[in-house]
Design a protein around this motif. Structure first.
Motif, PDB file in Angstrom:
ATOM      1  N   GLN A   3       0.837  -1.192   0.000  1.00 44.87           N
ATOM      2  CA  GLN A   3       0.000   0.000   0.000  1.00 44.87           C
ATOM      3  C   GLN A   3       0.872   1.242   0.000  1.00 44.87           C
ATOM      4  O   GLN A   3       1.886   1.287   0.703  1.00 44.87           O
ATOM      5  N   PRO A   4       0.520   2.268  -0.776  1.00 48.47           N
ATOM      6  CA  PRO A   4       1.282   3.511  -0.709  1.00 48.47           C
ATOM      7  C   PRO A   4       1.241   4.096   0.698  1.00 48.47           C
ATOM      8  O   PRO A   4       0.328   3.839   1.469  1.00 48.47           O
ATOM      9  N   ARG A   5       2.229   4.854   1.002  1.00 43.28           N
ATOM     10  CA  ARG A   5       2.277   5.534   2.289  1.00 43.28           C
ATOM     11  C   ARG A   5       1.638   6.903   2.114  1.00 43.28           C
ATOM     12  O   ARG A   5       2.000   7.673   1.227  1.00 43.28           O
ATOM     13  N   TRP A   6       0.690   7.215   2.964  1.00 44.48           N
ATOM     14  CA  TRP A   6      -0.166   8.381   2.818  1.00 44.48           C
ATOM     15  C   TRP A   6       0.310   9.544   3.677  1.00 44.48           C
ATOM     16  O   TRP A   6       0.872   9.356   4.747  1.00 44.48           O
ATOM     17  N   ALA A   7       0.010  10.747   3.216  1.00 41.82           N
ATOM     18  CA  ALA A   7       0.067  11.947   4.045  1.00 41.82           C
ATOM     19  C   ALA A   7      -1.356  12.269   4.481  1.00 41.82           C
ATOM     20  O   ALA A   7      -2.263  12.328   3.643  1.00 41.82           O
ATOM     21  N   VAL A   8      -1.560  12.444   5.780  1.00 37.93           N
ATOM     22  CA  VAL A   8      -2.899  12.684   6.313  1.00 37.93           C
ATOM     23  C   VAL A   8      -2.940  14.061   6.974  1.00 37.93           C
ATOM     24  O   VAL A   8      -2.121  14.367   7.851  1.00 37.93           O
ATOM     25  N   PRO A  50      -0.461   1.913   9.848  1.00 35.65           N
ATOM     26  CA  PRO A  50       0.719   1.530   9.069  1.00 35.65           C
ATOM     27  C   PRO A  50       0.756   2.120   7.665  1.00 35.65           C
ATOM     28  O   PRO A  50       1.824   2.157   7.050  1.00 35.65           O
ATOM     29  N   ALA A  51      -0.370   2.587   7.161  1.00 34.65           N
ATOM     30  CA  ALA A  51      -0.395   3.176   5.823  1.00 34.65           C
ATOM     31  C   ALA A  51       0.062   4.632   5.804  1.00 34.65           C
ATOM     32  O   ALA A  51       0.259   5.205   4.732  1.00 34.65           O
ATOM     33  N   VAL A  52       0.204   5.239   6.968  1.00 42.19           N
ATOM     34  CA  VAL A  52       0.467   6.684   7.050  1.00 42.19           C
ATOM     35  C   VAL A  52       1.958   6.953   7.155  1.00 42.19           C
ATOM     36  O   VAL A  52       2.628   6.459   8.071  1.00 42.19           O
ATOM     37  N   ALA A  53       2.465   7.756   6.223  1.00 43.18           N
ATOM     38  CA  ALA A  53       3.869   8.173   6.256  1.00 43.18           C
ATOM     39  C   ALA A  53       4.056   9.410   7.108  1.00 43.18           C
ATOM     40  O   ALA A  53       5.067   9.551   7.801  1.00 43.18           O
ATOM     41  N   GLU A  54       3.107  10.333   7.038  1.00 44.29           N
ATOM     42  CA  GLU A  54       3.205  11.544   7.846  1.00 44.29           C
ATOM     43  C   GLU A  54       1.825  12.095   8.120  1.00 44.29           C
ATOM     44  O   GLU A  54       0.892  11.908   7.340  1.00 44.29           O
ATOM     45  N   ALA A  55       1.701  12.766   9.256  1.00 46.24           N
ATOM     46  CA  ALA A  55       0.490  13.490   9.617  1.00 46.24           C
ATOM     47  C   ALA A  55       0.826  14.964   9.687  1.00 46.24           C
ATOM     48  O   ALA A  55       1.850  15.352  10.260  1.00 46.24           O
ATOM     49  N   LEU A  56      -0.020  15.778   9.085  1.00 51.99           N
ATOM     50  CA  LEU A  56       0.164  17.224   9.079  1.00 51.99           C
ATOM     51  C   LEU A  56      -1.003  17.854   9.820  1.00 51.99           C
ATOM     52  O   LEU A  56      -2.153  17.739   9.384  1.00 51.99           O
ATOM     53  N   ALA A  66       1.824  22.011  20.149  1.00 49.96           N
ATOM     54  CA  ALA A  66       2.801  21.335  21.016  1.00 49.96           C
ATOM     55  C   ALA A  66       2.483  19.853  21.132  1.00 49.96           C
ATOM     56  O   ALA A  66       3.383  19.000  21.059  1.00 49.96           O
ATOM     57  N   ALA A  67       1.213  19.516  21.317  1.00 48.51           N
ATOM     58  CA  ALA A  67       0.825  18.107  21.437  1.00 48.51           C
ATOM     59  C   ALA A  67       1.083  17.364  20.132  1.00 48.51           C
ATOM     60  O   ALA A  67       1.518  16.205  20.144  1.00 48.51           O
ATOM     61  N   ALA A  68       0.816  18.017  19.010  1.00 50.85           N
ATOM     62  CA  ALA A  68       1.026  17.376  17.715  1.00 50.85           C
ATOM     63  C   ALA A  68       2.501  17.094  17.469  1.00 50.85           C
ATOM     64  O   ALA A  68       2.883  16.007  17.024  1.00 50.85           O
ATOM     65  N   ARG A  69       3.341  18.067  17.769  1.00 55.29           N
ATOM     66  CA  ARG A  69       4.782  17.854  17.579  1.00 55.29           C
ATOM     67  C   ARG A  69       5.297  16.747  18.500  1.00 55.29           C
ATOM     68  O   ARG A  69       6.113  15.918  18.091  1.00 55.29           O
ATOM     69  N   ALA A  70       4.811  16.728  19.736  1.00 57.17           N
ATOM     70  CA  ALA A  70       5.240  15.698  20.676  1.00 57.17           C
ATOM     71  C   ALA A  70       4.834  14.306  20.199  1.00 57.17           C
ATOM     72  O   ALA A  70       5.537  13.320  20.459  1.00 57.17           O
ATOM     73  N   ALA A  71       3.717  14.221  19.482  1.00 56.51           N
ATOM     74  CA  ALA A  71       3.245  12.932  18.990  1.00 56.51           C
ATOM     75  C   ALA A  71       3.992  12.486  17.737  1.00 56.51           C
ATOM     76  O   ALA A  71       3.913  11.317  17.350  1.00 56.51           O
ATOM     77  N   GLY A  72       4.672  13.424  17.076  1.00 54.64           N
ATOM     78  CA  GLY A  72       5.409  13.078  15.868  1.00 54.64           C
ATOM     79  C   GLY A  72       4.820  13.609  14.592  1.00 54.64           C
ATOM     80  O   GLY A  72       5.243  13.221  13.490  1.00 54.64           O
ATOM     81  N   ALA A  73       3.843  14.516  14.699  1.00 54.64           N
ATOM     82  CA  ALA A  73       3.230  15.107  13.511  1.00 54.64           C
ATOM     83  C   ALA A  73       3.986  16.366  13.086  1.00 54.64           C
ATOM     84  O   ALA A  73       4.729  16.956  13.875  1.00 54.64           O
ATOM     85  N   ARG A  74       3.777  16.755  11.844  1.00 50.32           N
ATOM     86  CA  ARG A  74       4.295  18.025  11.358  1.00 50.32           C
ATOM     87  C   ARG A  74       3.181  19.063  11.517  1.00 50.32           C
ATOM     88  O   ARG A  74       2.008  18.784  11.216  1.00 50.32           O
TER      89      ARG A  74
END
Length: 215
Positions: A3-8, A50-56, A66-74
């Protein structure tokens, strides 16, 4: 098939203005804490998919950022008063080239496997088309997807399922109850709780109703 890796893309309003119909839904719980928990649990599930490459996350609220960055999102800055669809477009424009999805930040019961299933269906069913998933009542939209090279073209808001269909997007069909269960009202929150809330929202519900949580 891989499956492609998605940006969400996940837009989140200023907490003070977010989820106004939920205000007072949890006795003793500050409204901003509940709004933040909904977004945090949604983002947690998105990032665990597992399909998600990045969350914005598109927001101009510092606590959300702050919470988003701490979780690993952009985090991308939201333009005040530009609206939800502008936030989705801004996030999609900031994503790497490839498959893009927009999801509302109020699905606190979301299961990563259900999101993965919906994204796979979007990829395989009509791979050249935008796809949308209606919410549980059927009139709104919780998820909108676009393949590489196709603008997301969001139409979120009242009657968005009809608006997305009119714009050429095709509906997704699948059994993904945790993905379709967005939360706008106290009744929606109760329905999401029956599915199983993410940890942050669940903790707030337990703090507001300790006897119910103990039982």
């Amino acid at each position: 098939m891989s499956q492609p890796r998605w940006a969400v893309v996940v837009p989140v309003k200023q907490l003070a203005a977010a989820k106004s119909r939920l205000r007072g839904a949890l006795p003793g719980v500050p409204h901003e804490e509940l709004a933040l928990a909904l977004a945090a649990d949604t983002l947690r599930a998105v990032l665990a998919c597992p399909a998600v490459a990045e969350a914005l996350v598109v927001t101009d609220d510092p606590r959300v950022a702050a919470a988003a960055r701490a979780a690993g999102a952009r985090v991308l800055p939201d333009e005040p008063r530009a609206g939800l669809n502008a936030a989705f477009r801004h996030g999609a424009a900031g994503a790497a080239a490839g498959w893009v999805a927009g999801i509302t930040g109020d699905v606190p019961a979301l299961r990563p496997a259900e999101l993965a299933g919906a994204l796979l269906a979007a990829q395989n069913g009509h791979p050249a088309a935008r796809r949308f998933l209606p919410d549980a009542p059927g009139g709104g939209t919780v998820l909108l997807t676009a393949p590489p090279g196709v603008p997301l073209d969001p139409r979120f808001g009242v009657g968005s399922a009809v608006a997305h269909a009119a714009s050429g997007a095709l509906p997704l069909d699948g059994d993904w109850p945790s993905l379709r269960r967005d939360v706008d009202t106290a009744a929606d929150l109760a329905a999401a709780a029956r599915l199983g809330l993410g940890p942050r929202t669940a903790a707030l519900v337990a703090s507001a109703h300790p006897a119910r949580a103990a039982g």
